[in-house]
Design an enzyme around this catalytic site. Sequence first.
Site, PDB file in Angstrom:
ATOM      1  N   ASP A 262       0.793  -1.233   0.000  1.00 52.21           N
ATOM      2  CA  ASP A 262       0.000   0.000   0.000  1.00 52.21           C
ATOM      3  C   ASP A 262       0.821   1.277   0.000  1.00 52.21           C
ATOM      4  O   ASP A 262       0.379   2.316   0.480  1.00 52.21           O
ATOM      5  CB  ASP A 262      -0.919  -0.012   1.222  1.00 52.21           C
ATOM      6  CG  ASP A 262      -0.145  -0.266   2.510  1.00 52.21           C
ATOM      7  OD1 ASP A 262       1.073  -0.051   2.525  1.00 52.21           O
ATOM      8  OD2 ASP A 262      -0.765  -0.695   3.502  1.00 52.21           O
TER       9      ASP A 262
ATOM     10  N   GLU B 130      -0.511  -9.037  -1.055  1.00 49.41           N
ATOM     11  CA  GLU B 130      -1.035  -8.433   0.188  1.00 49.41           C
ATOM     12  C   GLU B 130      -2.232  -7.538  -0.128  1.00 49.41           C
ATOM     13  O   GLU B 130      -2.314  -6.380   0.286  1.00 49.41           O
ATOM     14  CB  GLU B 130       0.041  -7.667   0.958  1.00 49.41           C
ATOM     15  CG  GLU B 130      -0.254  -7.542   2.435  1.00 49.41           C
ATOM     16  CD  GLU B 130       0.812  -6.749   3.204  1.00 49.41           C
ATOM     17  OE1 GLU B 130       0.787  -5.523   3.163  1.00 49.41           O
ATOM     18  OE2 GLU B 130       1.671  -7.383   3.829  1.00 49.41           O
TER      19      GLU B 130
ATOM     20  N   GLU C 246      -1.970   5.189   3.093  1.00 51.29           N
ATOM     21  CA  GLU C 246      -1.939   3.777   2.674  1.00 51.29           C
ATOM     22  C   GLU C 246      -3.322   3.180   2.405  1.00 51.29           C
ATOM     23  O   GLU C 246      -3.485   2.357   1.508  1.00 51.29           O
ATOM     24  CB  GLU C 246      -1.184   2.931   3.707  1.00 51.29           C
ATOM     25  CG  GLU C 246       0.327   3.181   3.751  1.00 51.29           C
ATOM     26  CD  GLU C 246       0.727   4.403   4.557  1.00 51.29           C
ATOM     27  OE1 GLU C 246      -0.156   5.051   5.163  1.00 51.29           O
ATOM     28  OE2 GLU C 246       1.929   4.734   4.593  1.00 51.29           O
TER      29      GLU C 246
ATOM     30  N   HIS D 129       7.150   5.339  12.808  1.00 47.15           N
ATOM     31  CA  HIS D 129       7.535   6.223  11.705  1.00 47.15           C
ATOM     32  C   HIS D 129       6.370   6.803  10.918  1.00 47.15           C
ATOM     33  O   HIS D 129       6.557   7.663  10.080  1.00 47.15           O
ATOM     34  CB  HIS D 129       8.425   5.452  10.724  1.00 47.15           C
ATOM     35  CG  HIS D 129       7.695   4.399   9.960  1.00 47.15           C
ATOM     36  ND1 HIS D 129       7.003   4.669   8.808  1.00 47.15           N
ATOM     37  CD2 HIS D 129       7.499   3.093  10.209  1.00 47.15           C
ATOM     38  CE1 HIS D 129       6.436   3.561   8.373  1.00 47.15           C
ATOM     39  NE2 HIS D 129       6.716   2.589   9.197  1.00 47.15           N
TER      40      HIS D 129
ATOM     41  N   ARG E  22       3.394   8.580   8.905  1.00 48.38           N
ATOM     42  CA  ARG E  22       3.090   9.993   8.665  1.00 48.38           C
ATOM     43  C   ARG E  22       2.057  10.543   9.649  1.00 48.38           C
ATOM     44  O   ARG E  22       2.207  11.632  10.172  1.00 48.38           O
ATOM     45  CB  ARG E  22       2.569  10.173   7.233  1.00 48.38           C
ATOM     46  CG  ARG E  22       3.662  10.518   6.222  1.00 48.38           C
ATOM     47  CD  ARG E  22       3.070  10.642   4.827  1.00 48.38           C
ATOM     48  NE  ARG E  22       3.964  11.318   3.893  1.00 48.38           N
ATOM     49  CZ  ARG E  22       5.027  10.784   3.326  1.00 48.38           C
ATOM     50  NH1 ARG E  22       5.380   9.551   3.618  1.00 48.38           N
ATOM     51  NH2 ARG E  22       5.765  11.484   2.489  1.00 48.38           N
TER      52      ARG E  22
ATOM     53  N   HIS F 108      13.875   5.187  11.893  1.00 46.60           N
ATOM     54  CA  HIS F 108      13.635   5.395  10.450  1.00 46.60           C
ATOM     55  C   HIS F 108      14.386   6.643  10.000  1.00 46.60           C
ATOM     56  O   HIS F 108      14.534   7.601  10.757  1.00 46.60           O
ATOM     57  CB  HIS F 108      12.119   5.562  10.280  1.00 46.60           C
ATOM     58  CG  HIS F 108      11.629   5.572   8.870  1.00 46.60           C
ATOM     59  ND1 HIS F 108      11.892   6.600   7.998  1.00 46.60           N
ATOM     60  CD2 HIS F 108      10.864   4.686   8.184  1.00 46.60           C
ATOM     61  CE1 HIS F 108      11.316   6.341   6.830  1.00 46.60           C
ATOM     62  NE2 HIS F 108      10.680   5.173   6.918  1.00 46.60           N
TER      63      HIS F 108
HETATM   64  C1  UD1 Z   1       6.952   4.913   3.198  1.00 46.14           C
HETATM   65  C2  UD1 Z   1       5.534   4.509   2.840  1.00 46.14           C
HETATM   66  C3  UD1 Z   1       4.873   3.803   4.008  1.00 46.14           C
HETATM   67  C4  UD1 Z   1       5.734   2.659   4.529  1.00 46.14           C
HETATM   68  C5  UD1 Z   1       7.135   3.174   4.806  1.00 46.14           C
HETATM   69  C6  UD1 Z   1       8.037   2.039   5.186  1.00 46.14           C
HETATM   70  C7  UD1 Z   1       4.269   5.985   1.355  1.00 46.14           C
HETATM   71  C8  UD1 Z   1       3.505   7.225   1.243  1.00 46.14           C
HETATM   72  N1  UD1 Z   1       4.756   5.697   2.584  1.00 46.14           N
HETATM   73  O1  UD1 Z   1       6.848   5.889   4.240  1.00 46.14           O
HETATM   74  O2  UD1 Z   1       3.623   3.284   3.597  1.00 46.14           O
HETATM   75  O3  UD1 Z   1       5.162   2.199   5.723  1.00 46.14           O
HETATM   76  O4  UD1 Z   1       7.659   3.781   3.617  1.00 46.14           O
HETATM   77  O5  UD1 Z   1       9.188   2.486   5.809  1.00 46.14           O
HETATM   78  O6  UD1 Z   1       4.464   5.294   0.384  1.00 46.14           O
HETATM   79  N2  UD1 Z   1      14.487   8.507   3.827  1.00 46.14           N
HETATM   80  C9  UD1 Z   1      15.856   8.441   3.658  1.00 46.14           C
HETATM   81  N3  UD1 Z   1      16.397   7.242   3.254  1.00 46.14           N
HETATM   82  C10 UD1 Z   1      15.663   6.136   3.053  1.00 46.14           C
HETATM   83  C11 UD1 Z   1      14.281   6.208   3.234  1.00 46.14           C
HETATM   84  C12 UD1 Z   1      13.702   7.403   3.618  1.00 46.14           C
HETATM   85  O7  UD1 Z   1      16.552   9.418   3.847  1.00 46.14           O
HETATM   86  O8  UD1 Z   1      16.229   5.101   2.688  1.00 46.14           O
HETATM   87  C13 UD1 Z   1      13.895   9.797   4.223  1.00 46.14           C
HETATM   88  C14 UD1 Z   1      13.812  10.808   3.054  1.00 46.14           C
HETATM   89  O9  UD1 Z   1      14.049  12.102   3.564  1.00 46.14           O
HETATM   90  C15 UD1 Z   1      12.353  10.689   2.606  1.00 46.14           C
HETATM   91  C16 UD1 Z   1      11.674  10.437   3.943  1.00 46.14           C
HETATM   92  O10 UD1 Z   1      12.552   9.582   4.659  1.00 46.14           O
HETATM   93  O11 UD1 Z   1      11.881  11.846   1.946  1.00 46.14           O
HETATM   94  C17 UD1 Z   1      10.309   9.823   3.870  1.00 46.14           C
HETATM   95  O12 UD1 Z   1      10.285   8.690   2.991  1.00 46.14           O
HETATM   96  P1  UD1 Z   1       8.881   8.241   2.301  1.00 46.14           P
HETATM   97  O13 UD1 Z   1       9.104   7.009   1.508  1.00 46.14           O
HETATM   98  O14 UD1 Z   1       8.264   9.406   1.642  1.00 46.14           O
HETATM   99  O15 UD1 Z   1       7.955   7.957   3.550  1.00 46.14           O
HETATM  100  P2  UD1 Z   1       8.042   6.834   4.650  1.00 46.14           P
HETATM  101  O16 UD1 Z   1       7.600   7.460   5.941  1.00 46.14           O
HETATM  102  O17 UD1 Z   1       9.332   6.140   4.592  1.00 46.14           O
HETATM  103  N1  UDP Z   2      12.931  -3.479   9.471  1.00 49.60           N
HETATM  104  C1  UDP Z   2      14.276  -3.543   9.195  1.00 49.60           C
HETATM  105  N2  UDP Z   2      15.113  -2.726   9.900  1.00 49.60           N
HETATM  106  C2  UDP Z   2      14.663  -1.849  10.846  1.00 49.60           C
HETATM  107  C3  UDP Z   2      13.273  -1.777  11.084  1.00 49.60           C
HETATM  108  C4  UDP Z   2      12.433  -2.608  10.369  1.00 49.60           C
HETATM  109  O1  UDP Z   2      14.723  -4.322   8.360  1.00 49.60           O
HETATM  110  O2  UDP Z   2      15.470  -1.155  11.441  1.00 49.60           O
HETATM  111  C5  UDP Z   2      12.043  -4.346   8.693  1.00 49.60           C
HETATM  112  C6  UDP Z   2      11.073  -5.171   9.482  1.00 49.60           C
HETATM  113  O3  UDP Z   2      11.567  -6.460   9.729  1.00 49.60           O
HETATM  114  C7  UDP Z   2       9.876  -5.217   8.575  1.00 49.60           C
HETATM  115  C8  UDP Z   2       9.977  -3.960   7.747  1.00 49.60           C
HETATM  116  O4  UDP Z   2      11.292  -3.495   7.877  1.00 49.60           O
HETATM  117  O5  UDP Z   2       9.984  -6.332   7.706  1.00 49.60           O
HETATM  118  C9  UDP Z   2       9.017  -2.893   8.202  1.00 49.60           C
HETATM  119  O6  UDP Z   2       9.278  -1.737   7.514  1.00 49.60           O
HETATM  120  P1  UDP Z   2       8.753  -0.343   7.946  1.00 49.60           P
HETATM  121  O7  UDP Z   2       8.520  -0.301   9.428  1.00 49.60           O
HETATM  122  O8  UDP Z   2       9.676   0.639   7.354  1.00 49.60           O
HETATM  123  O9  UDP Z   2       7.403  -0.259   7.132  1.00 49.60           O
HETATM  124  P2  UDP Z   2       5.909  -0.649   7.400  1.00 49.60           P
HETATM  125  O10 UDP Z   2       5.829  -2.027   7.921  1.00 49.60           O
HETATM  126  O11 UDP Z   2       5.394   0.372   8.345  1.00 49.60           O
HETATM  127  O12 UDP Z   2       5.259  -0.495   6.071  1.00 49.60           O
END
Ligand code: UD1
Ligand code: UDP
Length: 370
Positions: free
Chosen positions: A92, A114, A128, A202, A204, A235
């Site tokens: 999602d 999923e 999501e 983490h 939003r 995160h």
């Molecule tokens: C995204 C997904 C969320 C998922 C989460 C898993 C959307 C809208 N959100 O949220 O559904 O649960 O990923 O973690 O699709 N950033 C880094 N390096 C990284 C990753 C992120 O620096 O490797 C920072 C960047 O500044 C980026 C910010 O995190 O702009 C947010 O990343 P984004 O993918 O927009 O949102 P998540 O909260 O990670």
């Molecule tokens: N995870 C990871 N390292 C971390 C935290 C989480 O590899 O430091 C893994 C965890 O095992 C799970 C996935 O990342 O499989 C969850 O991702 P995240 O919490 O970013 O996203 P969400 O589940 O909220 O979509």
Amino acid sequence: MTIFGTRPEAIKMFPVIKEIETNPNMVSSVVVTGQHREMLQQVLNIFHIHPDYNLDIMEKKQTLSKITSKVILGLDQILEKEQPDLILVHGDTTTTMAASLSAFYHQIPIGHVEAGLRTWDKYSPFPEEINRVITDDMADLYFAPTQLSKDNLLKEHHDANKIYITGNTAVDALKYTIQANYTHEVLTQIPRGHKMILLTMHRRENQGQPMRNVFKAIKDVVMANPKIDIVYPVHLSPRVQEIAHEAFDNVDNVHLIEPLDVIDFHNMAANSYFIMTDSGGVQQEEAPSLNKPVLVLRTSTERPEGVRAGTLKIVGTQTGNVKLAMEELLNSPKKYQAMSNAKNPYGDGYAAKRIIKACQEYLGEQESVQ
Ligand code: UD1
Ligand code: UDP
């Protein structure tokens, strides 16, 4: 063609990619959008996934509109050139939704891994819930992890013949990661006899006051119980980093660490006493497989199966409620046992096999029609 962009999608798509690669009738093409950068790369490295394309779209503090438009534009040429017979997306995220839209524009069939998870609340989780509804509207094949997710799809009048109950591929992924006698530097810093609680937060909709409320509860409980250690791999989102460091930088027994790679994370979860998380559910699927209770730091869940089974407890983000739930698990062995012994409702570790079998049948049918 599998298309994904964030850490959790990569973890849960890995078993599917493996299955495609070993199927003599299929050719695997992997496209990553790079919605995440470092956190995605960690998974690709650990699982030796070598993408054929990487759109590398991530920006600091990226907006939803930017992610959506960059994914759609970036995929245009790739889909045009590769003309895959089927694309598979997961879950999602905005990558999931935008990749599906792109595939739809190219009239390429879509399999949704999923599928069918719902809270029925458009802003929870945000964005999501609507990402997965839109994805399911465009999908041709649905891989529902449980009967309940299938029922959700049926309520929306999706074709019953296209819905497969597969289990969740998160359970498959654990087969590749859990190690006996695991250790990690942070575990060696925790004195014997202390209980370790693993925390991730983490989302939003929690960034801001909800997160501060939860962190206040954790701080209070840790101060009152010196024999507890919290491990929190933070995160990389700058907003999350800011709030976590502001809350915990001077708190003993709260260990803020870099995101762990998936092998470390799964093993850290296996070594924890319990888990607190607002994660979209991967932990909620992983933790039951590892017999760990989970306090869910959200007000709603798309995974009520886990709540019914007794392994998850929805505690929300109010300081008082979070404290109460933590104290209950810490002080009542009966409640702790009941949560940790609940039956895992999310599958048997063979979801990817079922998914690829269904894809093969579908592709065979398509071929015979043409
Ligand atoms: C995204 C997904 C969320 C998922 C989460 C898993 C959307 C809208 N959100 O949220 O559904 O649960 O990923 O973690 O699709 N950033 C880094 N390096 C990284 C990753 C992120 O620096 O490797 C920072 C960047 O500044 C980026 C910010 O995190 O702009 C947010 O990343 P984004 O993918 O927009 O949102 P998540 O909260 O990670
Ligand atoms: N995870 C990871 N390292 C971390 C935290 C989480 O590899 O430091 C893994 C965890 O095992 C799970 C996935 O990342 O499989 C969850 O991702 P995240 O919490 O970013 O996203 P969400 O589940 O909220 O979509």
